[in-house]
Design an enzyme around this catalytic site. Sequence first.
Site, PDB file in Angstrom:
ATOM      1  N   GLN A 236       0.825  -1.205   0.000  1.00  0.00           N
ATOM      2  CA  GLN A 236       0.000   0.000   0.000  1.00  0.00           C
ATOM      3  C   GLN A 236       0.867   1.267   0.000  1.00  0.00           C
ATOM      4  O   GLN A 236       0.354   2.366  -0.197  1.00  0.00           O
ATOM      5  CB  GLN A 236      -0.935   0.020   1.215  1.00  0.00           C
ATOM      6  N   ARG A 383      -9.759   0.065   7.469  1.00  0.00           N
ATOM      7  CA  ARG A 383     -10.769   1.018   7.035  1.00  0.00           C
ATOM      8  C   ARG A 383     -11.098   2.066   8.084  1.00  0.00           C
ATOM      9  O   ARG A 383     -12.259   2.368   8.359  1.00  0.00           O
ATOM     10  CB  ARG A 383     -12.029   0.305   6.608  1.00  0.00           C
ATOM     11  N   CYS A 384     -10.101   2.608   8.709  1.00  0.00           N
ATOM     12  CA  CYS A 384     -10.304   3.768   9.566  1.00  0.00           C
ATOM     13  C   CYS A 384      -8.922   4.270   9.829  1.00  0.00           C
ATOM     14  O   CYS A 384      -8.031   3.496  10.119  1.00  0.00           O
ATOM     15  CB  CYS A 384     -10.966   3.374  10.860  1.00  0.00           C
ATOM     16  N   GLU A 759     -13.005   5.506   4.312  1.00  0.00           N
ATOM     17  CA  GLU A 759     -13.068   4.903   5.637  1.00  0.00           C
ATOM     18  C   GLU A 759     -14.336   5.225   6.382  1.00  0.00           C
ATOM     19  O   GLU A 759     -14.755   4.466   7.256  1.00  0.00           O
ATOM     20  CB  GLU A 759     -11.924   5.454   6.475  1.00  0.00           C
TER      21      GLU A 759
HETATM   22  N1  PCD Z   1     -14.662  13.499  -1.962  1.00  0.00           N
HETATM   23  C1  PCD Z   1     -14.343  12.334  -2.519  1.00  0.00           C
HETATM   24  C2  PCD Z   1     -13.533  11.450  -1.778  1.00  0.00           C
HETATM   25  C3  PCD Z   1     -13.162  10.256  -2.361  1.00  0.00           C
HETATM   26  N2  PCD Z   1     -13.614   9.928  -3.590  1.00  0.00           N
HETATM   27  C4  PCD Z   1     -13.185   8.659  -4.190  1.00  0.00           C
HETATM   28  O1  PCD Z   1     -13.384   7.616  -3.320  1.00  0.00           O
HETATM   29  C5  PCD Z   1     -12.234   6.721  -3.308  1.00  0.00           C
HETATM   30  C6  PCD Z   1     -11.595   6.643  -1.894  1.00  0.00           C
HETATM   31  O2  PCD Z   1     -10.974   7.854  -1.633  1.00  0.00           O
HETATM   32  P1  PCD Z   1     -10.279   8.213  -0.272  1.00  0.00           P
HETATM   33  O3  PCD Z   1     -11.272   8.309   0.826  1.00  0.00           O
HETATM   34  O4  PCD Z   1      -9.387   9.351  -0.486  1.00  0.00           O
HETATM   35  O5  PCD Z   1      -9.416   6.914   0.116  1.00  0.00           O
HETATM   36  P2  PCD Z   1      -8.101   6.338  -0.583  1.00  0.00           P
HETATM   37  O6  PCD Z   1      -6.901   6.891   0.085  1.00  0.00           O
HETATM   38  O7  PCD Z   1      -8.220   6.397  -2.022  1.00  0.00           O
HETATM   39  O8  PCD Z   1      -8.252   4.807  -0.202  1.00  0.00           O
HETATM   40  C7  PCD Z   1      -7.943   4.330   1.086  1.00  0.00           C
HETATM   41  C8  PCD Z   1      -9.213   3.782   1.733  1.00  0.00           C
HETATM   42  O9  PCD Z   1      -9.941   3.002   0.769  1.00  0.00           O
HETATM   43  C9  PCD Z   1     -10.977   2.188   1.299  1.00  0.00           C
HETATM   44  N3  PCD Z   1     -11.718   1.613   0.232  1.00  0.00           N
HETATM   45  C10 PCD Z   1     -11.286   0.487  -0.416  1.00  0.00           C
HETATM   46  N4  PCD Z   1     -11.898   0.108  -1.524  1.00  0.00           N
HETATM   47  C11 PCD Z   1     -11.473  -0.986  -2.178  1.00  0.00           C
HETATM   48  N5  PCD Z   1     -12.143  -1.363  -3.280  1.00  0.00           N
HETATM   49  N6  PCD Z   1     -10.417  -1.726  -1.736  1.00  0.00           N
HETATM   50  C12 PCD Z   1      -9.740  -1.371  -0.614  1.00  0.00           C
HETATM   51  O10 PCD Z   1      -8.705  -2.029  -0.206  1.00  0.00           O
HETATM   52  C13 PCD Z   1     -10.187  -0.245   0.115  1.00  0.00           C
HETATM   53  N7  PCD Z   1      -9.562   0.156   1.294  1.00  0.00           N
HETATM   54  C14 PCD Z   1     -10.277   1.076   2.111  1.00  0.00           C
HETATM   55  C15 PCD Z   1      -9.329   1.724   3.079  1.00  0.00           C
HETATM   56  S1  PCD Z   1      -8.865   0.836   4.402  1.00  0.00           S
HETATM   57 MO1  PCD Z   1      -6.980   1.846   5.313  1.00  0.00          MO
HETATM   58  O11 PCD Z   1      -5.764   1.110   4.428  1.00  0.00           O
HETATM   59  O12 PCD Z   1      -7.328   0.779   6.716  1.00  0.00           O
HETATM   60  O13 PCD Z   1      -6.104   2.958   6.361  1.00  0.00           O
HETATM   61  S2  PCD Z   1      -7.894   3.632   4.074  1.00  0.00           S
HETATM   62  C16 PCD Z   1      -8.835   2.973   2.918  1.00  0.00           C
HETATM   63  C17 PCD Z   1     -11.266   7.238  -4.327  1.00  0.00           C
HETATM   64  O14 PCD Z   1     -11.466   6.614  -5.549  1.00  0.00           O
HETATM   65  C18 PCD Z   1     -11.681   8.699  -4.454  1.00  0.00           C
HETATM   66  O15 PCD Z   1     -11.368   9.261  -5.625  1.00  0.00           O
HETATM   67  C19 PCD Z   1     -14.433  10.792  -4.299  1.00  0.00           C
HETATM   68  O16 PCD Z   1     -14.855  10.464  -5.402  1.00  0.00           O
HETATM   69  N8  PCD Z   1     -14.781  12.006  -3.738  1.00  0.00           N
HETATM   70 CU   LIG Z   2      -7.958   2.951  13.020  1.00  0.00          CU
END
Ligand code: PCD
Ligand SMILES: [Cu+]
Length: 805
Positions: A236, A383-384, A759
Amino acid sequence: MNAPTTIEERTEKLQGLGCKRKRVEDARFTQGKGNYVDDIKLPEMLFGDFVRSPYGHARILSINTDAAKAVPGVVAVLTAEDLKPLNLHYMPTLAGDVQAVLADEKVLFQNQEVAFVIATDRYAAADAIELVEVDYEALPPVVDPFKALEPDAPVLREDIKDKTEGAHGPRKHHNHIFTWEVGDAEGTAKALSTAEVTAKEMIVYQRVHPCPLETCGCVASMDKINGKLTVWGTFQAPHAVRTIASLLSNIPEHNIRIVSPDIGGGFGNKVGVYPGYICAIVASIVTGKPVKWIEDRIENLSTTAFARDYHMAGEISATKDGRITALKCHVIGDHGAFDACADPTKFPAGFFNICTGSYDIPTAHVVVDGVYTNKAPGGVAYRCSFRVTEASYFIERMVDVLALKLGMDPAELRRKNFIRAEQFPYTSALGWEYDSGDYETAFAKALETVDYTGLRAEQAANREAFARGETRKLMGVGLAFFTEIVGAGPVKNCDILGVGMFDSCEIRIHPTGSAIARLGTISQGQGHATTYAQILASEIGIPADQITVEEGDTDTAPYGLGTYGSRSTPVAGAAAAMVGRKIRAKAQMIAAYLLEVHEDDLEWDVDRFQVKGTPERFKTMTDIAFAAYNQAVPGIEPGLEAVSYYDPPNMTYPFGAYVCVVEIDVDTGVTDVRRFYALDDCGTRINPMIIEGQVHGGLTEALAIAMGQEITYDELGNVKGASLMDFYLPTAVETPFWETDHTVTPSPHHPIGAKGVGESPNVGGVSAFSNAVIDAFAHLGLTHSQMPHDHWRVWKTAKDLGLTG
Ligand code: PCD
Ligand SMILES: [Cu+]
């Protein structure tokens, strides 16, 4: 004339900001033409696989690799002893700790890497693994972070047992990692002790795992003749991997090329550096051949970065009429065997101090203690961004607990304490500067759309019917009003191992007016190739369809810190806008020359510069691009390209109002999600369709976490929940219909006003589900119950409340 002429037609043709442009990458993904790490096959490629520890805590007495080496096809077997001369038996973690690459004298969690077998094919490697003889002496495992801190708890990390100072200050105990403290301890204690009403709760956010469909892996290829190392992998943050690889291996950075090909979901799991990467690289250097390492599902779930495992003791106070006066939280963070938490260097508990949430709380105090246990290392976002869901879950639960204590409707309590629109930019008691928000408007829209008053009336009727024995179902209404903090981050306070968290975009406009743009981030399914092109299209007036977006190859992309923490839009998206403006500035000079006017006499109009007052005299960006390559413009270099490195002045603070309605069968614990409404405000919306997809995905993950996901360990240190037999992944069958909505409050400091969104649905979603389940029992005195709210736990709650026989 067929060419678009009106402003509307020309704007539409660009498919720029706000367009529901179809995802350009999907043609490839839906036809099986994606190129993932495991699709990479190089001549003479070898395969690596790990011998892993069956014990959660044990001493390694001896390792015998003779029988394994005798298996036909086996090329080598690496142990810690082989890595020691290279000083690679330990690697640095993102959190300033070290992690064993191959276990050195001790194993500290089940499935820890002990030896690496390299063979000509996968099957030979798998056979050989069985033949590596490791003699272990079992030691008492510690899986409870509170017990880990007891005076006589076993010493887990013998390698650092005498270190009283860790990466984040003093260590109080041999299993203690750090204490992180923010806020006003004295003021908060005073406010709490003198308050009219207080509420306390112990809130645990269980250990979960991002579980991307594609597991982690890499192919390392050392070209000994040219001295060049290439590594394709599920990264990433490819540039950060290159820098770390160079520092560790002493191979000069220009001789290392890191490539993230297509990634099958990252969700935070692919931010860190894993032993498999190091072993594959070492194996390739040793053998001179490419080496592939790909995890299986059990390895992914039980050894690569987990998320959460936060034990949060909370206290909140208010006046009798519901003005919150103080908030306190003490967290025990279970980090597992090594502190491999993926956070900016100065934030050992991430941005947990966003835990005052959307409320104007005058004083607050947070203490986080990080602890070692015999569990897998990690601590990623899932996802936060950086512990924001933990924080958001904490405050959204505490507000509900307080509402019960006050006998006040939780919507009313939230409204009373919101940071008001005119208070932005708002500085929170724990030090964050919220950029923009309009909470009342969003909340009012949400409550009105779901007919909140109607729902509460229906619930009251349901409770009466239940009491009369007419139904065995209870209805719950869960509210969540979250504020996220995404887009790390200003270089002045956010870095990863010393590299500031800026991001970048480079663009080259070709003579015929099409272009290629490269960025420092990397899509894992988010659709960056679609959306970055939209930002650029609006900025430079070239249709998005004529802009190729490329990410993930460190030989070509400008340096960037990668994609996680919803930082791509706030940081690299801003760089894209800024690079577009650089192109436009040069284009304006060229246009002025071509039109024989002064630059200041030109104005920008969608896709062209036109002479002020005489719009029929103009040069389109396509005309200008051609001229940039074919005309000698005095005083201006040929070509049309630019690069921008963007250091954001602040993070962005997206927010949202979520409502969840559940119906619980008290005899079975089966919880039916009747309705889920999600209003998100992520500022300027680049692609509404992609946003909707992001919200659907994030809500599905929130459902998974709140209702079923959990990784636990038994007293012997055996990991439970390490396969998809035990670890809950919802399918379309369990997933309810998601109702999405939005308001738009642009970020004042972002060049196009956009905030992150990827997120948010998880951050808001988990609390909404959990609050709904607990609300179903609130009239019976239940203030809190532990996630995940699986059928058994919900049934148990009903039973404990005396509802079942
Ligand atoms: N105002 C606004 C904002 C935003 N957007 C869109 O929506 C999306 C997202 O963005 P953002 O919020 O800036 O974010 P990024 O940096 O691009 O990415 C990152 C995130 O992303 C989510 N989502 C998703 N989806 C998918 N399909 N796969 C994946 O793996 C994933 N992962 C998850 C996570 S866990 Mo961490 O790493 O835990 O910190 S952190 C995270 C991109 O396409 C953009 O362009 C729009 O349209 N408008
Ligand atoms: Cu977190």
